[in-house]
Design a protein around this motif. Structure first.
Motif, PDB file in Angstrom:
ATOM      1  N   ASP A   1       0.669  -1.153   0.175  1.00 57.44           N
ATOM      2  CA  ASP A   1       0.086   0.009   0.075  1.00 57.44           C
ATOM      3  C   ASP A   1       0.725   1.191   0.079  1.00 57.44           C
ATOM      4  OD1 ASP A   1      -1.968   1.699   0.185  1.00 57.44           O
ATOM      5  OD2 ASP A   1      -2.518   1.526   2.373  1.00 57.44           O
TER       6      ASP A   1
ATOM      7  N   ASP B   1      -7.079  -2.012  -0.101  1.00 57.67           N
ATOM      8  CA  ASP B   1      -6.396  -0.795  -0.069  1.00 57.67           C
ATOM      9  C   ASP B   1      -6.650  -0.161  -1.306  1.00 57.67           C
ATOM     10  OD1 ASP B   1      -5.047  -1.110   2.306  1.00 57.67           O
ATOM     11  OD2 ASP B   1      -3.578  -2.425   1.445  1.00 57.67           O
TER      12      ASP B   1
ATOM     13  N   LEU C   1      -3.781  -4.789  -4.576  1.00 62.58           N
ATOM     14  CA  LEU C   1      -3.875  -3.871  -3.489  1.00 62.58           C
ATOM     15  C   LEU C   1      -5.270  -4.413  -2.589  1.00 62.58           C
ATOM     16  CD1 LEU C   1      -3.361  -0.293  -5.137  1.00 62.58           C
ATOM     17  CD2 LEU C   1      -1.968  -1.526  -3.331  1.00 62.58           C
TER      18      LEU C   1
END
Length: 423
Positions: free
Chosen positions: A318, A357, A354
């Protein structure tokens, strides 16, 4: 057929003839085309099985340049071939790779040979065959050969988690290299001082056991985490990335189904726990934004393809992705359809890497992706669907509904028809 410089053009010859030709340039041309075929063919294409049994012969080519291209073809084969076909021949490829390639004078051949070892571990779901090939080569008399083989052994053990403790062969002497090998194995298992690996030390001399125990005591206590996965582990990781959307879709199936989903989630999360996230922003090409803004579509395409390779990692660290996602969102409607498709694929990979995120960037990409549903090309539409599924998995259904609802009244009938089917 000869060109103006007197060189023979082998490209017009059938692939099979070039692969078996006496002229190394013909073989080199054949290996190059074979690698391209492996990379671009569908998984069920017969090309994978056709030459699978002769790949080990190609790895031992007498010409160094042709040999390097042959090893490149083997890499593409192990990467893209169906699991059943690749697993059938992967073990047979290790001996010629060890005997002829790992100590090659060409850096490219040595590097590709190391990659073949790692891919073989992936395909064979373990490193026993690879370790056997490498350990058998330790008896070689050339120091360079032994050193290169130890490098390959070290690469395989550092990148994959090993569940067995059978490393006594590596501990058959008290040399420093063997001590380091045993210590890395001990750390990789994370068993502690009384772990099962110690059972294999009983046959060693007391002085050897003492040296090993001293090395174990000095080694860091944290367990080594692998950076690569086998094929089955990759499949579990893929389920982990896609499962949140599936769980949301199946939430009405009842308590029993919910428990099954939780079990699958736990397994998927466990698989992802072994993956070290990549720092994508640091690994990006420094000229990416410049090349993406180029008026030449090929330069934009190359920049996007490089980013796509990075973004395909199962786990992305992230960071502040606002600038990158915003720039890509503006390129969803790139004038060149090839570039636009790759942009969508990059966003798909980013969202899956991700996971949760990616949620802060959902609003940047949802509307332009839904707008793009007016595109008629099937591959573009499928890429959009996949990307929206990945974005949906990173956020809540309530957050997505506003974007979807605002675009259901579009005049374009194709877009209007496809939008309700998202997720």
């Amino acid at each position: 057929m000869a060109d103006q410089g007197g060189e023979v053009d082998f490209s017009s010859m059938p692939l099979g003839e070039r692969l078996a030709h006496k002229n190394w340039k013909a073989r080199n041309s054949g290996f190059e085309d074979l690698a391209k075929l492996y990379k671009t063919s569908a998984e069920d294409d017969p090309i994978y099985a056709k030459y699978a049994d002769t790949l080990k012969k190609y790895a031992a080519d007498s010409n160094a340049a042709a040999q390097e291209m042959a090893v490149a073809a083997i890499l593409e084969f192990l990467t893209y071939a169906p699991q059943a076909v690749a697993a059938r021949v992967a073990a047979d490829l290790l001996k010629p790779i060890t005997d002829k390639c790992i100590a090659s004078t060409r850096t490219g051949t040595r590097t590709k040979a190391h990659d073949v070892y790692l891919l073989a571990v992936e395909v064979l779901e373990g490193g026993d065959e690879v370790l056997e090939a490498l350990m058998g080569a330790y008896t070689g008399k050339q120091p360079k050969t032994r050193r290169c083989r130890r490098v390959g052994d070290r690469c395989g053990r550092r990148r994959f988690r090993r569940e067995d403790g059978q490393r006594q062969a590596a501990c058959s002497s008290s040399c420093r290299n063997c001590l380091r090998t045993a210590t890395r194995t001990w750390r990789g298992r994370g068993d502690g001082a009384d772990g099962p690996i110690n059972n294999f030390l009983n046959d060693l001399k007391p002085i050897q056991q003492k040296e090993l125990q001293d090395e174990f005591a000095k080694a860091p206590t944290e367990k080594l985490v692998p950076t690569r996965l086998t094929r089955s582990q990759k499949a579990e990781a893929a389920v982990a990335r896609a499962n949140p959307a599936a769980s949301a879709g199946d939430s009405m199936a009842g308590p029993a189904a919910g428990n099954d989903d939780e079990d699958e989630d736990a397994k998927a999360e466990a698989a992802l726990a072994f993956i070290e996230p990549i720092d994508l922003l640091k690994k990006m090409d420094g000229a990416f934004y410049k090349n993406l803004a180029s008026s030449k579509w090929k330069e934009r395409k190359e920049a996007l393809e490089g980013l796509l390779e990075l973004a395909k990692s199962p786990k992305i660290k992230d960071d502040k992705f606002g600038e990158l996602v915003g720039t890509l969102a503006k390129r969803i409607n790139d004038a060149n359809i090839v570039c636009a498709t790759i942009v969508i694929q990059v966003l798909d990979a980013l969202a899956r890497g991700l996971r949760k995120d990616f949620a802060p960037y959902r609003s940047m990409v949802t509307s332009p992706l839904l707008e793009k549903f007016k595109e008629k090309k099937t591959n573009v539409v499928e890429a959009i669907r996949s990307t929206l599924d990945a974005v949906f998995a990173s956020t809540s259904i309530q957050a997505m509904l506003q974007n979807v609802h605002s675009l259901t009244g579009k005049k374009n009938p194709q877009a209007r028809r496809r939008i309700p089917g998202v997720s």
